[in-house]
Write a protein that holds these residues in place. Structure first.
Motif, PDB file in Angstrom:
ATOM      1  N   PRO A  25      -8.370  25.484 -68.133  1.00 54.49           N
ATOM      2  CA  PRO A  25      -8.625  24.457 -69.149  1.00 54.49           C
ATOM      3  C   PRO A  25      -7.549  23.373 -69.139  1.00 54.49           C
ATOM      4  O   PRO A  25      -7.744  22.317 -69.724  1.00 54.49           O
ATOM      5  N   ASN A  26      -6.428  23.658 -68.468  1.00 57.22           N
ATOM      6  CA  ASN A  26      -5.308  22.722 -68.471  1.00 57.22           C
ATOM      7  C   ASN A  26      -5.591  21.580 -67.499  1.00 57.22           C
ATOM      8  O   ASN A  26      -5.655  21.777 -66.287  1.00 57.22           O
ATOM      9  N   TRP A  27      -5.708  20.381 -68.026  1.00 61.97           N
ATOM     10  CA  TRP A  27      -6.108  19.221 -67.230  1.00 61.97           C
ATOM     11  C   TRP A  27      -5.127  18.966 -66.086  1.00 61.97           C
ATOM     12  O   TRP A  27      -5.500  18.794 -64.937  1.00 61.97           O
ATOM     13  N   LEU A  28      -3.848  18.980 -66.427  1.00 62.99           N
ATOM     14  CA  LEU A  28      -2.826  18.628 -65.442  1.00 62.99           C
ATOM     15  C   LEU A  28      -2.846  19.622 -64.278  1.00 62.99           C
ATOM     16  O   LEU A  28      -2.839  19.239 -63.107  1.00 62.99           O
ATOM     17  N   LEU A  55      -3.670  18.932 -60.427  1.00 58.84           N
ATOM     18  CA  LEU A  55      -2.641  19.243 -59.433  1.00 58.84           C
ATOM     19  C   LEU A  55      -3.232  20.123 -58.329  1.00 58.84           C
ATOM     20  O   LEU A  55      -3.004  19.901 -57.133  1.00 58.84           O
ATOM     21  N   ASN A 115      -7.614  18.203 -45.730  1.00 61.24           N
ATOM     22  CA  ASN A 115      -8.018  17.009 -44.994  1.00 61.24           C
ATOM     23  C   ASN A 115      -7.009  16.543 -43.958  1.00 61.24           C
ATOM     24  O   ASN A 115      -7.145  15.456 -43.421  1.00 61.24           O
ATOM     25  N   ILE A 116      -5.981  17.329 -43.728  1.00 68.40           N
ATOM     26  CA  ILE A 116      -5.008  16.965 -42.693  1.00 68.40           C
ATOM     27  C   ILE A 116      -4.971  18.110 -41.684  1.00 68.40           C
ATOM     28  O   ILE A 116      -4.968  19.275 -42.089  1.00 68.40           O
ATOM     29  N   TRP A 146      -6.530  15.159 -77.284  1.00 62.77           N
ATOM     30  CA  TRP A 146      -6.781  15.383 -75.867  1.00 62.77           C
ATOM     31  C   TRP A 146      -5.608  16.131 -75.231  1.00 62.77           C
ATOM     32  O   TRP A 146      -5.778  17.117 -74.527  1.00 62.77           O
ATOM     33  N   ASN A 159      -6.034  19.710 -73.759  1.00 64.03           N
ATOM     34  CA  ASN A 159      -6.034  19.807 -72.306  1.00 64.03           C
ATOM     35  C   ASN A 159      -4.696  20.217 -71.717  1.00 64.03           C
ATOM     36  O   ASN A 159      -4.657  20.685 -70.584  1.00 64.03           O
ATOM     37  N   LEU A 160      -3.632  19.995 -72.450  1.00 63.92           N
ATOM     38  CA  LEU A 160      -2.337  20.329 -71.867  1.00 63.92           C
ATOM     39  C   LEU A 160      -1.653  21.485 -72.571  1.00 63.92           C
ATOM     40  O   LEU A 160      -0.974  22.284 -71.941  1.00 63.92           O
ATOM     41  N   ASN A 178      -0.470  28.101 -71.476  1.00 63.73           N
ATOM     42  CA  ASN A 178      -0.876  26.843 -70.886  1.00 63.73           C
ATOM     43  C   ASN A 178       0.210  25.789 -70.988  1.00 63.73           C
ATOM     44  O   ASN A 178       0.407  24.996 -70.069  1.00 63.73           O
ATOM     45  N   ALA A 179       0.903  25.799 -72.109  1.00 66.86           N
ATOM     46  CA  ALA A 179       1.994  24.840 -72.273  1.00 66.86           C
ATOM     47  C   ALA A 179       3.044  25.068 -71.190  1.00 66.86           C
ATOM     48  O   ALA A 179       3.550  24.125 -70.568  1.00 66.86           O
ATOM     49  N   LEU A 231       2.529  26.366 -68.286  1.00 64.51           N
ATOM     50  CA  LEU A 231       1.950  25.880 -67.027  1.00 64.51           C
ATOM     51  C   LEU A 231       2.116  24.364 -66.913  1.00 64.51           C
ATOM     52  O   LEU A 231       2.488  23.843 -65.861  1.00 64.51           O
ATOM     53  N   THR A 232       1.826  23.676 -68.031  1.00 67.43           N
ATOM     54  CA  THR A 232       1.930  22.223 -68.012  1.00 67.43           C
ATOM     55  C   THR A 232       3.348  21.799 -67.671  1.00 67.43           C
ATOM     56  O   THR A 232       3.567  20.922 -66.824  1.00 67.43           O
ATOM     57  N   ALA A 269       4.022  22.372 -64.139  1.00 63.69           N
ATOM     58  CA  ALA A 269       3.350  21.388 -63.288  1.00 63.69           C
ATOM     59  C   ALA A 269       4.082  20.060 -63.327  1.00 63.69           C
ATOM     60  O   ALA A 269       4.294  19.420 -62.283  1.00 63.69           O
ATOM     61  N   LEU A 270       4.507  19.666 -64.529  1.00 59.82           N
ATOM     62  CA  LEU A 270       5.256  18.402 -64.637  1.00 59.82           C
ATOM     63  C   LEU A 270       6.516  18.471 -63.795  1.00 59.82           C
ATOM     64  O   LEU A 270       6.885  17.516 -63.110  1.00 59.82           O
ATOM     65  N   VAL A 299       7.073  20.275 -61.146  1.00 59.66           N
ATOM     66  CA  VAL A 299       6.737  20.179 -59.717  1.00 59.66           C
ATOM     67  C   VAL A 299       6.486  18.718 -59.331  1.00 59.66           C
ATOM     68  O   VAL A 299       7.002  18.226 -58.324  1.00 59.66           O
ATOM     69  N   ILE A 300       5.710  18.020 -60.188  1.00 64.14           N
ATOM     70  CA  ILE A 300       5.397  16.623 -59.872  1.00 64.14           C
ATOM     71  C   ILE A 300       6.686  15.806 -59.808  1.00 64.14           C
ATOM     72  O   ILE A 300       6.906  15.019 -58.889  1.00 64.14           O
ATOM     73  N   PHE A 353      -6.140  11.884 -43.508  1.00 66.04           N
ATOM     74  CA  PHE A 353      -6.571  12.146 -44.870  1.00 66.04           C
ATOM     75  C   PHE A 353      -7.640  11.147 -45.283  1.00 66.04           C
ATOM     76  O   PHE A 353      -8.662  11.524 -45.847  1.00 66.04           O
ATOM     77  N   TYR A 373     -11.129  12.751 -46.073  1.00 71.95           N
ATOM     78  CA  TYR A 373     -11.442  12.761 -47.493  1.00 71.95           C
ATOM     79  C   TYR A 373     -12.684  11.909 -47.740  1.00 71.95           C
ATOM     80  O   TYR A 373     -13.569  12.291 -48.498  1.00 71.95           O
TER      81      TYR A 373
END
Lengths: 404, 338, 432
Positions: free
Chosen positions: A120-123, A127, A137-138, C32, C36-37, C43-44, C46-47, C50-51, C53-54, C410, C414
């Motif tokens: 459910p987590n959008w991010l 990712l 694709n590579i 939202w 979603n986040l 989940n928090a 995870l968010t 993820a942040l 990692v980005i 790619f 793609y």
């Protein structure tokens, strides 16, 4: 008055070979057989003529002669005095090793990414989509080269561990990450270690027995036994007890810097790691899509029905969704495993001594026996893939929906 | 009939070529180009430059042969080959001559059925280490990690050397020179080993060449030379004597600058025979009288070729060493032209 | 009975209160973000992960890319300008882009030829990929291979013309005879084509290529990304008909034909492409007639085509198996024979189902064309690992080159996979 009579017997005509369905299939097969035979004769004739012109012959005698080259990562004893055949076996074992490792980790990556793509987590969802798209694709060859280059460039050389104030140090004093590979402690089997191993094996059997018993109890009486903690307990406790009762018979041989390299411990070479990681992360992206498709293939009604029966979410997943999703996931998963095995032949790009690099690489170069080496190489891969397909067929038959 | 038609169609389409008959010389003349097998890229010996022109020491030999046979040093198709494909390419007739740093060994000559037509470079396998390691002899390399390029005799020599000296090592086989270099510079191996000429070329391309030393040991004999198929002696003779002409020209003092003048005004009978103003040497080979003159004119003599491609004034900076004329203490010794 | 009346109370609201805006936590971006986040603690976490990692990825690559240098002519010059700073040296791309795209031998004044061929490829592929376009455009698709061949290789225009004439003659004979029987039409068509090629081959004068309108380019001079594209397009389009034939053969009830097809398909699918390329580079030469040699490019095309046709055959077999048996039976009941049933009823439906699978195979195959670098063809990876990294100027530039190659692949892959997904959605609605 009419009488039924047999139609007049036609005499056989040549055109019936093409027009009469009774004979047409025979004609077709005869033509096919003829063409096949012609092609084989033609190609074989060319081969013989070419070989005669070049003064060569086909012979596998070279397999018995000394290979005269060294291989850096071997699972069995090997030296430059060993035969080419043994070098090929070393290569085969290395291929199987990297294929097994990559299959295991690719599955882990794929399942995690596939499940997270439905999160459910959008991010996280986005990712994971980026991960899947980028890696799918590579070309895998480019990934292997990139990851090998990353390892070489970003990891410290063993010399960085040297000196009074080294630039790098070992993790927990036991693991050394260098650009030549990762050095981990090796177990040393002392006296009585077999007892510990035996206890450990027995406790694994014990775990299965317990789970079986608990399931049976559930079906017979409806009584629910806890599963997770008792399993962990049976798995670990006896072995740990045995270990200390026998007086710690299993020691660890830590790697340490000796001369040019780390000595002791087990070395997992950088080429192996690069290939392993590249294959698993690349194939993981494909497996993620399979897993996602598999989970989505289970209709929502199943989940809702299970929830209506009062099952908790964990049990819904375990008892209702997964068994149905697996039926969709596993066949493509096995063909991904086959792909990993075949793609491991790209090891030559990073200098990992798999069978393509030993038999199809150095042996071929040194002996010049191109035809023989390539044929043996293809035979090996063919055997592996036929075995995997056979296994897949067995699974498919077992997992087929039992229709009543 | 069937096959001739398909191949006729392919030939018209430019994808196949009739070749590799018994007489390579006639085929080359009929085709108008020489197919020459080279490496996929080793600076100094054979590598395409930024404009796609092949340049290098081995390339010059090919061009000399083309100049001698066809009268045009540019009428060469260079076919890049790897260690794996080079012998098949030659045996199957895809190339007419292989000029690709190939070591002359017994089994290649006898078992694989090729004719080495001479030696254009006497090499030997050496070792390069970073200065910081403080190693002064290859015998101190016990336990070292060694980068090698695969597909050469290097692997075999290395195994022999360490076995004879009873020391251990860890080989890291690498496909291309560029990648081996990258591994070596990142410290993923302690030592880089290949032919000494290649080591010098590689070191020359480093950011700090002074930080690396070549160890004194040369562990093998590597006579590198062009080779042709067994059983076509006429063609072998053409290539052999073209190479000899280049070597003899240096010995006799004939260079690309003075070859025209020499041809008209020499009174040395050997030079006259070499350049075709006297005798019938060209005709004996099935070529015209000016064959050697053209080869020298376009490519220069052996010394000039060496100097422009790998000599001391180039980034590769190799000394003549064993590759000097016998009169200067080297091994180059062309049989007489008579 | 109530005492309250409208008149007896002071005030009664006559209109509904306009709905209040939802609390800020239950609508708009805040909701939202919460939904979603940060819906749950896990989940928090995870968010946040993820942040992190980005941030990790971007903070290490962005400065390196943005600080890149584009206008030097060697790595040494780059290093001088950077002066110890870590940033990309994209000058290798500006200086060598033509080698990466076209290989090192293709004459630079002729780059318009492959460019034009690529442009025309879009027009040729469009009617195949999008069903809505007028079917007449398929004529151009049919002509395209001959145009592209002539553009890229150059040489005499007679060669592609004769090849085209052969196909046209074959088709005309086929169209005439197919009414009698498919087998007759098929065999007659092949015979006609072979005859035309045979005669044409003798008619083309020796050395016609030397004074042709377009200068002839030997296929050894092709390279770079162009080579990848050419191998991909050629092999996929060649393998389609072979794949269809193999799939039908595998479904056939004639044991011998079925056997041949099964053995071929399983053999090819069982070995890695790289061993097949080894066959092309070191073995195949021995199987051609002694007095001839075949170009490495053609040998590679043969092996890759065999490879992809086996995979495409399996995809089409899936499509055939997915068709309800009723289709076959209906065709039988109409009195169609095998060839008619396959041609008119079975294949059109089976192919439609198989298109997404075929596209996936095509993408995979296109990526696999990089393997030809292992057998000394200079495709884009071969160019990077070979001539460019080996040159003294650019010795040591890895990331920029590998990144460039990755981006090219790619974009193409793609794009194709997006098309495939679009198609899948479209086909799915068709069957609703």
């Amino acid at each position: 008055m009419t009488t039924l009579t047999d139609p007049p017997k036609e005499s056989f005509k040549l055109s019936m070979l093409l027009n009469d369905t009774r004979y047409r299939s025979l004609t077709m097969q005869a033509i096919a057989a003829l063409l096949l035979a012609l092609a084989i004769v033609y190609l074989g004739n060319n081969l013989i003529q070419n070989l005669r012109a070049a003064g060569l012959n086909i012979s596998y005698g070279f397999l018995g002669s000394a290979s005269n080259y060294d291989i850096n990562q071997t699972l069995i004893e090997y030296s430059s005095r060993s035969t080419h055949l043994r070098a090929a076996v070393v290569g085969i074992l290395n291929t199987l090793l990297v294929a097994l490792l990559a299959c295991a980790t690719a599955t882990v990556f794929g399942v995690i990414a596939g499940v997270l793509r439905l999160s459910p987590n959008w991010l996280v969802r986005k990712l994971m989509a980026v991960y899947v798209e980028i890696f799918r694709n590579i070309p895998v060859l480019i990934w292997i080269i990139i990851i090998f280059t990353v390892m070489t460039a970003s990891m410290p050389a063993p010399s960085a561990f040297r000196g009074e104030d080294p630039a790098s140090s070992m993790l927990f004093g036991a693991f050394a990450f260098t650009n030549r590979g990762v050095y981990v402690p090796a177990p040393v089997w002392g006296a009585g270690s077999m007892v510990v191993v035996a206890v450990f094996v027995l406790s694994i059997i014990g775990v299965f027995a317990y789970r079986r018993y608990a399931t049976k109890l559930l079906y017979d009486t409806g009584k629910l036994l806890p599963m997770f903690w008792p399993s962990v307990g049976i798995f670990l406790l006896p072995a740990i007890l045995a270990f200390f009762i026998m007086g710690s018979p299993i020691g660890l041989d830590y790697p340490e810097l000796k001369g040019f390299n780390f000595g002791g411990g087990i070395k997992i070479g950088a080429p192996l790691i690069a290939l392993w990681f590249a294959l698993s992360i690349y194939t993981g992206a494909f497996i993620a899509e399979n897993v996602r498709a598999g989970i989505q293939a289970v209709s929502k009604g199943q989940t809702e029905a299970a929830a209506a029966l009062g099952l908790r979410p964990g049990r819904v997943m375990n008892l209702v969704v997964l068994p149905q999703a697996l039926r969709v996931i596993i066949p493509p998963l096995i063909s991904q495993y086959l792909n990993i095995t075949k793609n491991s032949s790209l090891a030559i790009a990073v200098g990992y001594a798999d069978v393509t690099a030993t038999l199809g690489g150095i042996t071929l170069n040194q002996t010049g026996r191109a035809i023989e080496c390539v044929l043996l190489l293809m035979l090996f891969y063919l055997t592996i893939s036929l075995l995997i397909s056979a296994f897949m067929n067995v699974y498919n038959n077992a997992a087929k929906l039992k229709e009543r | 009939m069937n096959k001739s038609m398909i191949f006729g169609a392919l030939t018209v389409a430019g994808l196949a070529a009739g070749a590799a008959g018994a007489a390579t010389l006639d085929d080359v003349k009929a085709r108008g180009t020489l197919n020459c097998g080279v490496t996929t890229g080793l600076i100094g010996f054979a590598a395409p430059d930024a404009n796609g022109e092949w340049k290098g020491f081995d390339v010059a030999v090919c061009r000399a042969v083309a100049a001698a046979v066809l009268g045009d040093a540019t009428a060469v198709e260079f076919v890049p080959t790897t260690g794996k494909t080079r012998f098949t390419a030659l045996a199957s007739g895809e190339i007419d001559v292989l000029a690709r740093n190939t070591t002359w060994t017994f089994s290649r000559d006898v078992d694989l059925k090729f004719d080495f037509i001479g030696v254009n470079y006497y090499d030997g396998q050496g070792f390069m280490v970073p200065k910081a390691l403080g190693v002064s002899s290859a015998k101190d390399l016990d336990g070292a990690t060694v980068c090698i390029q695969t597909g050469t005799t290097t692997e075999l020599n290395l195994a022999d050397f360490f076995r004879v000296n009873n020391i251990s090592y860890e080989p890291v086989p690498i496909e291309t020179n560029a990648e081996a270099q990258q591994q070596y510079l990142a410290g993923a191996c302690d030592v880089y080993t290949t032919d000494a000429s290649g080591l010098a070329a590689t070191r020359a391309a480093f950011e700090n060449p002074g930080d690396h030393v070549l160890l004194p040991e040369i562990v093998s004999k590597e006579p590198l030379g062009p080779l042709v198929r067994h059983g076509d002696s006429e063609w072998g003779d053409v290539v052999r004597w073209t190479l000899n002409a280049l070597i003899a020209a240096e010995e006799l003092g004939v260079s690309s600058a003075n070859v025209g003048e020499m041809a008209s005004s020499t009174n040395n009978p050997e030079i006259a025979r070499l350049l075709g103003t006297e005798g019938e040497l060209g005709a004996m080979l099935g070529l015209d009288a000016d064959w050697a003159k053209r080869a020298i004119e376009t490519q220069g003599n052996y010394g000039e070729i060496f100097a422009t491609n790998i000599g001391e004034d180039t980034p590769i900076g190799l000394a003549r060493g064993l590759n000097a004329q016998w009169t200067d203490g080297g091994l180059l010794y062309s049989p007489p032209f008579r | 009975m109530s005492d309250t009346h409208a008149q007896s109370v002071a005030f009664v609201r006559e209109t509904a209160i306009p709905p209040a805006a939802p609390p800020s936590t239950a609508a708009g971006p805040v909701k939202w973000v919460r939904d979603n986040l940060f819906p749950t603690w896990a989940n928090a976490l995870l968010t946040v992960a993820a942040l992190y990692v980005i941030w990790l990825v971007l903070s290490s690559t962005l400065p390196w890319i943005l600080g890149g240098i584009w206008n030097t002519n060697s790595l040494a010059a780059c290093r001088e300008i950077l002066d110890g700073r870590s940033a990309a040296c994209f000058s290798v791309l500006t200086e060598r882009w033509h080698q990466l795209l076209y290989g090192f031998k293709y004459p630079s004044e002729l780059y318009w030829r492959p460019n034009l061929a690529l442009l025309l490829l879009f027009f040729a592929a469009a009617p195949v990929l999008f069903f809505d376009l007028p079917r007449k455009l398929l004529i151009f698709t049919g002509l395209y291979p001959f145009i592209a061949y002539w553009l890229i290789w150059g040489g005499t225009i007679l060669a592609p013309l004769v090849a085209l004439a052969g196909f046209i003659a074959g088709y005309l004979v086929y169209a005439r005879l197919v009414k009698a029987s498919f087998a007759k039409g098929f065999l007659g068509g092949i015979a006609a084509a072979v005859i035309v090629w045979g005669i044409g081959g003798y008619l083309i004068p020796e050395g016609a290529s030397d004074r042709a309108m377009l200068e002839a380019i030997p296929s050894r001079d092709l390279g770079g990304f162009m080579l990848n594209l050419m191998l991909g397009v050629t092999c996929v389009s060649l393998s389609l008909p072979i794949g269809i034939a193999l799939a039908l053969g595998r479904q056939s009830h004639l044991p011998l034909i079925k056997g041949i097809c099964v053995v071929f398909i399983e053999f090819i699918r069982g070995v890695p492409l790289i061993t097949l390329l080894f066959v092309a580079s070191v073995m195949l030469a021995y199987f051609f007639p002694p007095e001839s040699t075949v170009d490495l490019f053609l040998r590679v095309v043969i092996m890759i085509t065999m490879f992809s046709s086996a995979y495409i055959a399996e995809v089409i077999r899936g499509g055939l198996a997915a068709l309800p048996k009723g289709q076959n039976e209906a065709a039988d009941s109409l009195g169609l024979d095998y060839a008619q049933a396959i041609r008119l009823i079975i294949l059109p439906q089976a192919l439609k189902i198989s298109i997404p699978g075929i596209v996936n195979i095509a993408v995979g195959l296109f990526k696999d064309t990089t393997l030809v670098s292992v057998i000394s063809l200079f495709d884009i990876v071969g160019m990077i690992r070979g001539p460019i990294l080996a040159s003294t100027d650019w010795n040591g530039v890895y990331w920029e080159l590998l990144m460039f190659a990755s981006v090219l692949f790619f974009v193409v892959c793609y794009g194709i996979s997006q098309y495939s997904q679009w198609l899948e959605r479209r086909l799915a609605t068709d069957h609703r």
